[in-house]
Design a protein around this motif. Structure first.
Motif, PDB file in Angstrom:
ATOM      1  N   THR A 173      37.244  26.245  -8.831  1.00  0.00           N
ATOM      2  CA  THR A 173      36.259  25.719  -7.882  1.00  0.00           C
ATOM      3  C   THR A 173      36.939  24.733  -6.932  1.00  0.00           C
ATOM      4  O   THR A 173      37.945  24.105  -7.274  1.00  0.00           O
ATOM      5  CB  THR A 173      35.104  25.011  -8.597  1.00  0.00           C
ATOM      6  OG1 THR A 173      35.639  24.010  -9.454  1.00  0.00           O
ATOM      7  CG2 THR A 173      34.267  25.997  -9.392  1.00  0.00           C
ATOM      8  N   SER A 175      35.828  21.718  -3.882  1.00  0.00           N
ATOM      9  CA  SER A 175      34.711  20.997  -3.259  1.00  0.00           C
ATOM     10  C   SER A 175      34.509  21.494  -1.824  1.00  0.00           C
ATOM     11  O   SER A 175      33.425  21.437  -1.284  1.00  0.00           O
ATOM     12  CB  SER A 175      34.981  19.503  -3.239  1.00  0.00           C
ATOM     13  OG  SER A 175      35.994  19.238  -2.296  1.00  0.00           O
ATOM     14  N   HIS A 240      32.400  24.869  -4.307  1.00  0.00           N
ATOM     15  CA  HIS A 240      31.330  24.268  -5.124  1.00  0.00           C
ATOM     16  C   HIS A 240      31.236  22.794  -4.711  1.00  0.00           C
ATOM     17  O   HIS A 240      31.937  21.946  -5.260  1.00  0.00           O
ATOM     18  CB  HIS A 240      31.700  24.439  -6.610  1.00  0.00           C
ATOM     19  CG  HIS A 240      30.859  23.644  -7.548  1.00  0.00           C
ATOM     20  ND1 HIS A 240      29.485  23.626  -7.487  1.00  0.00           N
ATOM     21  CD2 HIS A 240      31.199  22.840  -8.599  1.00  0.00           C
ATOM     22  CE1 HIS A 240      29.022  22.837  -8.454  1.00  0.00           C
ATOM     23  NE2 HIS A 240      30.044  22.351  -9.128  1.00  0.00           N
ATOM     24  N   GLN A 242      29.391  20.277  -5.094  1.00  0.00           N
ATOM     25  CA  GLN A 242      28.994  19.168  -5.978  1.00  0.00           C
ATOM     26  C   GLN A 242      30.142  18.677  -6.873  1.00  0.00           C
ATOM     27  O   GLN A 242      30.042  17.582  -7.443  1.00  0.00           O
ATOM     28  CB  GLN A 242      27.803  19.591  -6.844  1.00  0.00           C
ATOM     29  CG  GLN A 242      26.498  19.771  -6.072  1.00  0.00           C
ATOM     30  CD  GLN A 242      26.423  21.087  -5.298  1.00  0.00           C
ATOM     31  OE1 GLN A 242      27.162  22.040  -5.581  1.00  0.00           O
ATOM     32  NE2 GLN A 242      25.561  21.145  -4.299  1.00  0.00           N
ATOM     33  N   SER A 243      31.196  19.470  -7.019  1.00  0.00           N
ATOM     34  CA  SER A 243      32.336  19.103  -7.883  1.00  0.00           C
ATOM     35  C   SER A 243      31.904  18.674  -9.282  1.00  0.00           C
ATOM     36  O   SER A 243      32.384  17.671  -9.822  1.00  0.00           O
ATOM     37  CB  SER A 243      33.173  17.986  -7.246  1.00  0.00           C
ATOM     38  OG  SER A 243      33.782  18.430  -6.074  1.00  0.00           O
ATOM     39  N   LEU A 294      23.411  23.087  -8.271  1.00  0.00           N
ATOM     40  CA  LEU A 294      24.839  23.389  -8.237  1.00  0.00           C
ATOM     41  C   LEU A 294      25.009  24.644  -7.391  1.00  0.00           C
ATOM     42  O   LEU A 294      24.438  25.684  -7.687  1.00  0.00           O
ATOM     43  CB  LEU A 294      25.369  23.620  -9.653  1.00  0.00           C
ATOM     44  CG  LEU A 294      25.235  22.453 -10.629  1.00  0.00           C
ATOM     45  CD1 LEU A 294      25.852  22.817 -11.975  1.00  0.00           C
ATOM     46  CD2 LEU A 294      25.889  21.185 -10.082  1.00  0.00           C
ATOM     47  N   GLU A 295      25.771  24.510  -6.308  1.00  0.00           N
ATOM     48  CA  GLU A 295      25.910  25.636  -5.372  1.00  0.00           C
ATOM     49  C   GLU A 295      27.320  26.223  -5.412  1.00  0.00           C
ATOM     50  O   GLU A 295      28.288  25.497  -5.663  1.00  0.00           O
ATOM     51  CB  GLU A 295      25.624  25.154  -3.941  1.00  0.00           C
ATOM     52  CG  GLU A 295      24.232  24.587  -3.763  1.00  0.00           C
ATOM     53  CD  GLU A 295      24.161  23.726  -2.506  1.00  0.00           C
ATOM     54  OE1 GLU A 295      23.422  24.112  -1.610  1.00  0.00           O
ATOM     55  OE2 GLU A 295      24.865  22.712  -2.431  1.00  0.00           O
ATOM     56  N   PHE A 296      27.415  27.513  -5.092  1.00  0.00           N
ATOM     57  CA  PHE A 296      28.705  28.209  -5.045  1.00  0.00           C
ATOM     58  C   PHE A 296      28.755  29.103  -3.820  1.00  0.00           C
ATOM     59  O   PHE A 296      27.797  29.821  -3.541  1.00  0.00           O
ATOM     60  CB  PHE A 296      28.902  29.030  -6.323  1.00  0.00           C
ATOM     61  CG  PHE A 296      28.891  28.176  -7.567  1.00  0.00           C
ATOM     62  CD1 PHE A 296      30.049  27.545  -7.999  1.00  0.00           C
ATOM     63  CD2 PHE A 296      27.709  27.952  -8.265  1.00  0.00           C
ATOM     64  CE1 PHE A 296      30.034  26.725  -9.120  1.00  0.00           C
ATOM     65  CE2 PHE A 296      27.682  27.130  -9.386  1.00  0.00           C
ATOM     66  CZ  PHE A 296      28.838  26.513  -9.814  1.00  0.00           C
TER      67      PHE A 296
END
Ligand code: MG
Length: 387
Positions: A173, A175, A240, A242-243, A294-296
């Motif tokens: 992931t 940021s 992502h 939100q890390s 939480l986004e991706f």
């Protein structure tokens, strides 16, 4: 009591590592420290942790430290590459924290491995430029390389106790850095002080700019290839913002394991230092009720070509990763000094790579030559841009 030597004690990782060590005095003892130029900070560190060997970047800094140091008993003050090597191979150390930024970390990290020390690795460039040599040498010496980089620590933790042949792929992931939602046009105008303001992680300058360009993720892809012995088509990247999910591992049955936590480097550093144990800390726990969604997202390699450049350099192998890294180091420094635009970073790296005749299965000597050559090419390219 684990005896620790730190390469890069006054940098962001070094400071966090010493914070953990200070809070766990029964577990750890500092035996050697190496820093660059920050004489006043290393003086304080020496007075607190009493290492036996200390190294600074050059003779002038070492002399200055000698003058201002109040506790002089039995401390060896060294400098330069020899000093770094001596800190890395310092006799009583069990573990060396490799946290110098850039290709400069390679030789001292190899010295630590050759001296039989376990390595807690924060210096990803070591793996990028000489992953094959470093992992071979580590295997031969029977030492462990424990990742500090948060993504690699996450994958390391997710792989614990798992059968290797059940692994399908890993997902690193990112940021996305401060410019993830900028347009291509806006990216042309971003100033170094904007690039140096990372939304989630507090880090050194070089890695912060690398995060903004996604080169950091590209370097981490190559680092993961060597740390976990993977093919590049089994390494994916997701943005992502939100890390919170630090990386994931997917298995052949479709199960995905993720490691989550607040974005604070002290967690992966402590795990590398205490593995396979875990220790408590005074950090706030992750509160999933407060983190929100939480986004991706898929990374946009048109806007951030550095990620694709790194994948390509990794896949083509040879001395290409060393050239990618060296050109990037030179370009990032020029960007921080206001000499070039943010969007020049990938162009410079791409041009240097295009000129390079890669050497297959390079020796250490050939890697260092390629690094040196790439720095000259990148500097000339930058000079031509300015003039
Ligand atoms: Mg990282």
């Amino acid at each position: 009591m684990k005896k620790i030597a730190i390469l890069g004690s006054t940098g962001s990782i070094g400071i966090s590592a010493l914070d953990i060590i200070e809070k766990n005095p029964k577990r750890f003892e500092v035996v050697a420290l190496a820093a660059g130029q920050n004489v006043s900070l290393i003086k304080k560190q020496i007075e607190k942790f009493h290492p036996r060997v200390v190294a600074l970047k050059n003779k002038e800094k070492a002399l200055k430290l000698g003058e201002i140091l109040t506790v002089k008993n039995n401390i060896k003050i060294l400098y330069g590459e020899e000093g770094l090597k001596e800190v890395a191979s310092c006799a009583p150390a069990d573990m060396v924290i490799s946290a110098i930024s850039g290709a400069a970390g390679l030789i001292p990290t190899l010295a630590a491995i050759e001296a039989g020390k376990d390595v807690a690795l924060a210096n990803k460039e070591t793996m990028v430029i000489a992953g094959e040599i470093v992992t071979k040498q580590a295997k031969q010496m029977g030492i462990k390389i424990l990742p500090i980089d948060s993504e690699h620590s996450a994958i390391f933790q997710c792989l614990e106790g798992q059968k290797r042949n059940n692994l399908s792929r890993i997902i690193l992931t990112a940021s996305g850095g401060p410019f993830v939602n900028f347009t291509k046009k806006e990216l042309k105008e971003v100033k170094p002080n904007q690039a140096l303001r990372h939304p989630k992680w507090k880090m050194g300058k070089k890695v912060t700019v690398d995060s903004a360009s996604l080169m950091n993720k590209g370097l981490e892809v190559i680092e993961a290839r060597w740390l976990f012995n993977l093919e590049y088509n089994n390494i994916d990247v997701l943005i992502h913002p939100q890390s919170i999910v630090h990386s994931m591992v997917e298995f052949i049955d479709g199960s995905i394991l993720a490691q989550m936590g607040i974005p604070d480097m002290r967690i992966p550093i402590a795990y590398a230092l205490t593995y396979p144990e875990r220790i408590t800390n005074d950090l706030p726990p992750l509160n999933l009720l407060e983190t929100g969604n939480l986004e991706f997202y898929k990374p946009d390699i048109k806007k951030f070509p550095c990620l694709a450049l790194a994948y390509n350099a990794g896949i083509s192998g040879g001395t290409n990763p060393a050239v990618l890294n060296a050109a990037n180091e030179v370009a990032v420094e020029a960007y921080i000094n206001g000499k070039i635009k943010f969007t020049d970073l990938p162009n410079i790296i791409e041009k240097v790579l295009a000129l390079h005749d890669s050497v297959e299965n390079p020796s250490l000597e050939e890697i260092l030559q390629a690094d040196h050559w790439a720095r000259i090419q990148a500097s000339q390219n930058i000079e031509r841009k300015i003039s």
